[in-house]
Design an enzyme around this catalytic site. Structure first.
Site, PDB file in Angstrom:
ATOM      1  N   ARG A  61       0.818  -1.229   0.000  1.00 55.18           N
ATOM      2  CA  ARG A  61       0.000   0.000   0.000  1.00 55.18           C
ATOM      3  C   ARG A  61       0.840   1.262   0.000  1.00 55.18           C
ATOM      4  O   ARG A  61       0.352   2.339  -0.359  1.00 55.18           O
ATOM      5  CB  ARG A  61      -1.000  -0.039   1.164  1.00 55.18           C
ATOM      6  N   GLU A  98       4.703 -10.655  14.935  1.00 56.15           N
ATOM      7  CA  GLU A  98       4.176 -11.160  16.199  1.00 56.15           C
ATOM      8  C   GLU A  98       4.585 -12.632  16.376  1.00 56.15           C
ATOM      9  O   GLU A  98       5.004 -13.053  17.439  1.00 56.15           O
ATOM     10  CB  GLU A  98       2.653 -11.013  16.207  1.00 56.15           C
TER      11      GLU A  98
HETATM   12  P1  AMP Z   1       4.249  -2.760  11.473  1.00 54.07           P
HETATM   13  O1  AMP Z   1       5.499  -3.313  10.874  1.00 54.07           O
HETATM   14  O2  AMP Z   1       3.790  -3.512  12.689  1.00 54.07           O
HETATM   15  O3  AMP Z   1       4.366  -1.269  11.721  1.00 54.07           O
HETATM   16  O4  AMP Z   1       3.073  -2.982  10.425  1.00 54.07           O
HETATM   17  C1  AMP Z   1       2.933  -2.137   9.344  1.00 54.07           C
HETATM   18  C2  AMP Z   1       2.460  -2.852   8.109  1.00 54.07           C
HETATM   19  O5  AMP Z   1       1.412  -3.776   8.372  1.00 54.07           O
HETATM   20  C3  AMP Z   1       1.922  -1.847   7.118  1.00 54.07           C
HETATM   21  O6  AMP Z   1       2.387  -2.185   5.833  1.00 54.07           O
HETATM   22  C4  AMP Z   1       0.413  -1.968   7.228  1.00 54.07           C
HETATM   23  O7  AMP Z   1      -0.183  -1.892   5.970  1.00 54.07           O
HETATM   24  C5  AMP Z   1       0.162  -3.307   7.884  1.00 54.07           C
HETATM   25  N1  AMP Z   1      -0.750  -3.212   9.044  1.00 54.07           N
HETATM   26  C6  AMP Z   1      -0.426  -3.472  10.335  1.00 54.07           C
HETATM   27  N2  AMP Z   1      -1.461  -3.312  11.164  1.00 54.07           N
HETATM   28  C7  AMP Z   1      -2.504  -2.932  10.393  1.00 54.07           C
HETATM   29  C8  AMP Z   1      -3.877  -2.576  10.661  1.00 54.07           C
HETATM   30  N3  AMP Z   1      -4.392  -2.587  11.902  1.00 54.07           N
HETATM   31  N4  AMP Z   1      -4.655  -2.214   9.616  1.00 54.07           N
HETATM   32  C9  AMP Z   1      -4.147  -2.193   8.362  1.00 54.07           C
HETATM   33  N5  AMP Z   1      -2.881  -2.512   8.050  1.00 54.07           N
HETATM   34  C10 AMP Z   1      -2.053  -2.874   9.040  1.00 54.07           C
END
Ligand code: AMP
Length: 174
Positions: A61, A98
């Protein structure tokens, strides 16, 4: 248009892709031309004087905003992709999920040393993906000029991982 209107256009889907996750569905925002325009205008205005050489968009995205913003800022676009998608020689970076780990990649020759790169994604949750992308940019010898997100999930404190690297700009915070 107010930031609240942008926020109102984002759809929340509970328990997707797994139980306990509140998924922020941006497809309902992107399909509204006025909302999409406003998001890009805010990003472009924020970075117009930052001398950004490249925008690195995060798979997948981040590509939607990254490509459009690269056009508006008149700079190049570089995809940071999930492992195994890029055809030429790559640099890789693992990061923690996770459960288990994941890997993202960038073309080894994508960025010349010394260039200023803005990392962009739709959303920051734990910050693991953006941190891994920053490490990739740094491995090329370029510098991270900033991190841009449409949405920040502030409860997860993902920005703590990034704040010593470069300034962070989140358009909407939950
Ligand atoms: P992180 O590495 O945990 O910051 O996760 C970020 C990535 O996971 C991004 O590319 C987001 O598109 C996706 N992502 C994580 N949590 C969500 C959420 N609650 N809603 C939509 N996309 C998420």
């Amino acid at each position: 248009m107010s930031k609240q209107s942008i926020k109102d256009s984002i759809r929340n889907i509970a328990d997707f892709p797994q139980k306990g996750i509140q998924f922020k569905d941006i497809t309902t925002a992107l399909k509204e031309s006025a909302v999409f325009h406003e998001i890009l205008d805010i990003f472009a205005d924020h970075y117009k004087n930052e001398k950004i050489d490249y925008i690195a968009g995060l798979d997948a995205r981040g590509f939607i905003f990254g490509g459009a913003l690269a056009y508006l800022l008149n700079c190049g676009f570089i995809p940071v992709r999930k492992a195994g998608k890029l055809p030429a020689e790559v640099l890789s970076q693992e990061y923690d999920l996770e459960y288990g780990t994941d890997k993202i990649e960038i073309h080894k020759d994508a960025i010349a040393a010394g260039k200023r790169v803005l990392i962009i994604d739709d959303l920051i949750a734990t910050g693991g993906t953006a941190l891994a992308a920053a490490r990739l940019v740094q491995k090329t010898g370029a510098s991270v000029a900033g991190f841009a997100f449409m949405i920040e999930l502030s409860d997860l404190h993902g920005t703590d991982k990034l704040k010593n690297i470069a300034p962070i700009f989140s358009l909407i915070t939950y």
